[in-house]
Scaffold this active site. Sequence first.
Site: not given
Length: 217
Positions: A194-196
């Site tokens: 999730n692009r974290l």
Amino acid sequence: MATPLSLADIRINYSLKELTLEAVSQDPLQQFETWMQEALEAKADEPTAMTLSTADAHGRPTARVVLLKALQKEGFVFYTNYESRKGQQLLENPFAALTFFWPALERQVRVEGKVERVAPEMSDTYFHSRPRGSQIGAWSSPQSTAITDRSILESLEKEYSARFQNLEVIPRPEHWGGYLVKPERIEFWQGRQNRLHDRLLYEVDGHAHWHIQRLAP
């Protein structure tokens, strides 16, 4: 373009590994050595390839891919023509950034620091470890200068091949040698879902001590 490329929907959801403060070395060069070893073991494509970014005296940047040839306690070593565009920029502005990207491991490393030439003896040692053809190539290419045709390079290669044909050891050109990037900042990036992503930044202080902090992705 007749048919525009569709790039906006290209996505990879990274999920292989994580990166924590508790797991990393306190020394960023040791941590880099660990990641490089893992990239080699994973048979990542061109694991030593790195984007070298430099800027001229006016701050105008350029970038190109070169190869890491040595990792020392002082930093990262690569070799090139001192009279090339990057060589001229490093003469005007002796700072650079390096970027490594290993997609197979979903990892990136960013390095920023001051640059200096390595000792001539070190450049000699590496130059003489190269294949003979590469040594002649270093003499033959006026790197970054405009030439009218490839035949110029081929002619120069023949000229230097003939000049050195009776020499067992080809001398290193004075215009060719190594640079050492002495890091002041090194960031390790691990892709996450999730692009974290995980980002850990090492910064050195005036006492040569490294401090680590986590950055938001």
